[in-house]
Design an enzyme around this catalytic site. Structure first.
Site, PDB file in Angstrom:
ATOM      1  NE  ARG A  98       1.308   7.894 -10.240  1.00 54.67           N
ATOM      2  CZ  ARG A  98       2.471   8.526 -10.191  1.00 54.67           C
ATOM      3  NH1 ARG A  98       2.534   9.790 -10.522  1.00 54.67           N
ATOM      4  NH2 ARG A  98       3.541   7.883  -9.802  1.00 54.67           N
TER       5      ARG A  98
ATOM      6  CB  SER B 143       2.194  -0.123  -3.887  1.00 49.33           C
ATOM      7  OG  SER B 143       2.498   0.656  -4.996  1.00 49.33           O
TER       8      SER B 143
ATOM      9  CG  ASP C 129       5.162   1.393  -3.371  1.00 45.69           C
ATOM     10  OD1 ASP C 129       5.697   0.445  -2.761  1.00 45.69           O
ATOM     11  OD2 ASP C 129       4.220   2.050  -2.896  1.00 45.69           O
TER      12      ASP C 129
HETATM   13 MG    MG Z   1       2.478   5.448  -4.791  1.00 46.85          MG
END
Ligand code: MG
Ligand code: ADP
Length: 448
Positions: free
Chosen positions: A75, A139, A193
């Site tokens: 994203r 992440s 994250d």
């Molecule tokens: Mg995530």
């Protein structure tokens, strides 16, 4: 089917997924021991990675672009910080990471990311005439060198892009950005994250000292005293704090049953991420499927149907749907099974399926609660202060009853004092948080 075999099998099955209050307490010293080891050079199953950032003040201000590479999506967000504890997402675009990208070369992967950023820049008319500061949420376990550089330790979840382990992910991404003519975008903050989620929580609540992800994978970070981080080089003030990315998915002191072992064997990272494989979205569905397949094989369920659940046929999202079915005849479950090609099912079949899902998700929630409580009692053994825990991830957000079960288990552990642990949703926290960290990093650089 012999009734006795059936019930004794089920009894044993449910017991093998049971996590009692005593078991949750029993995990505390083991978790603390691993945390302690991880903070030294010795290391253990918890990597305890320093994040080179402390909590934000809430006064950080400006517009920042955030990149969030999760386990399923990539994203890009444009985030506005008002300097008053509010982080507003002005634009966001989501790109599904194709499987070929996850399993191709590192260069292909970072080029995919750069190309997605380019689309975002065009679609949202981002001004690229001036240098822009970017925060990057990555992440995966990485060894950070400072706030803007980090080396991938190992891939987790379903990633295996070649040539990235051992490399600086920020330089790789910067190379790709250059290739796409985006050299004005400067990555000045890199964060896991969990750390992003924590920052998002702490921006508006100074009591926030833990960040957690329950999504494709699971992980957590917390605020540690510098003096306790033995493996960190000197040069810090004794009173300083730093966020530690625990990488708790790899905690390996949990009792495993035969289904855990079977699941583990079928993964890309056998023997690793043991706790993650009991908790997170990528694995719960498959765990339920393995149990279900065993029940089918033993002719304890769907006896009138030629049912076969192959790998991937039961996803965590399906479990969500199954558990949300409160109708008398379990109509939603019936629909799901019919869709999966299992036409002749009885209400008791469907009920058993629901109970299997509850058994697996309850264990996930209770192991999570034990881990949360371990982290908090590590910081504050008597629970004498209030702690806010910021949580992001679709599993936490959408799985029916998941958060309630965690809260319930924390109450079992701490009684009335459990009120001092406040779990809050930090939706999009992993994205907005890294924008806050980018602001913290920018301020630090500008200060003498
Ligand atoms: Mg995530
Ligand atoms: P990421 O971990 O990639 O950052 P998310 O936090 O969105 O992304 O988590 C995605 C995971 O959440 C998926 O892998 C899936 O297992 C799980 N998930 C998605 N929808 C649901 C749902 N309705 N119920 C439970 N789990 C879900």
């Amino acid at each position: 089917m012999e009734k006795r075999t059936y019930s004794s099998f089920l009894l044993k099955l449910f017991k093998s997924f049971d996590v009692t209050t005593e078991m949750m307490w029993g995990l505390h010293p083991l978790f603390h021991e691993e945390m302690k080891r991880g903070l030294t050079d010795k290391g253990g199953s918890l990597k305890m990675l320093p994040a080179f950032v402390d909590r934000p003040t809430g006064k950080e201000k400006g517009t920042f672009i955030a990149l969030d590479l999760g386990g399923t999506n990539f994203r890009v967000l444009k985030v506005r910080l008002d300097g008053n504890g509010n982080a507003r997402v002005e634009n966001v675009e989501r790109f599904v990471i194709p499987s070929v990208v996850m399993h191709g070369t590192g260069t292909q992967m970072f080029n995919f990311i750069a190309k997605s950023i380019q689309k975002f820049v065009v679609n949202n008319k981002v001004d690229t005439t001036k240098t822009k500061k970017l925060g990057f949420t990555f992440s995966f376990p990485m060894k950070q060198l400072d706030i803007e550089n980090g080396i991938l330790v190992t891939w987790t979840k379903d990633f295996s892009a070649s040539g990235v382990v051992g490399k600086n992910v920020v330089s790789m991404l910067s190379d790709s950005l250059r290739q796409f003519g985006l050299e004005v975008l400067h990555i000045n903050a890199l964060a896991n994250d969990t750390v992003g989620t924590f920052a998002a929580g702490a921006y508006k609540d100074p009591k926030c000292d833990v960040g957690i992800i329950f999504g494709t994978g699971t992980n957590a970070c917390y605020r540690e005293k510098i003096v306790n981080i033995k493996k960190l080089a000197r040069g810090y003030h004794k009173k300083d704090h730093m966020i530690i990315n625990i990488e708790w998915g790899n905690f390996d002191k949990l009792p495993l049953n035969e289904y855990d072992l079977k699941l583990d064997k079928s993964t890309k990272n056998p023997r690793k991420q043991r706790m993650e494989k009991m908790i997170s979205g990528m694995y719960l569905g498959e765990l339920a499927r393995l149990v279900l397949s065993d029940l089918i094989r033993r002719k304890f369920i769907f006896v009138n149907s030629k049912a076969k659940f192959t790998k991937g046929a039961l996803k965590t999202t399906n479990m969500s749907l199954i558990e949300s079915d409160r109708s008398k005849d379990l109509i939603k479950i019936k629909g799901f099974l019919e869709h999966a090609g299992i036409l002749k099912t009885t209400v008791s079949d469907r009920n058993l399926l629901k109970e299997i899902c509850m058994m697996i998700s309850s264990r996930a929630a209770r192991v999570s609660a034990a881990a949360i409580s371990s982290v908090i009692t590590w910081m504050d053994p008597k629970l004498s202060k209030h702690h806010t825990v910021a949580i992001d991830g679709t599993l936490y957000e959408r799985y029916p009853g998941f958060s309630k079960r965690i809260t319930g288990a924390l109450k079992e552990l701490h009684g009335g004092r459990a009120k001092r642990i406040k779990l809050t949703k930090a939706k999009d926290g992993s994205g907005t948080g890294v924008a806050i960290i980018a602001a913290v990093a920018a301020k630090k650089k500008n200060s003498p």
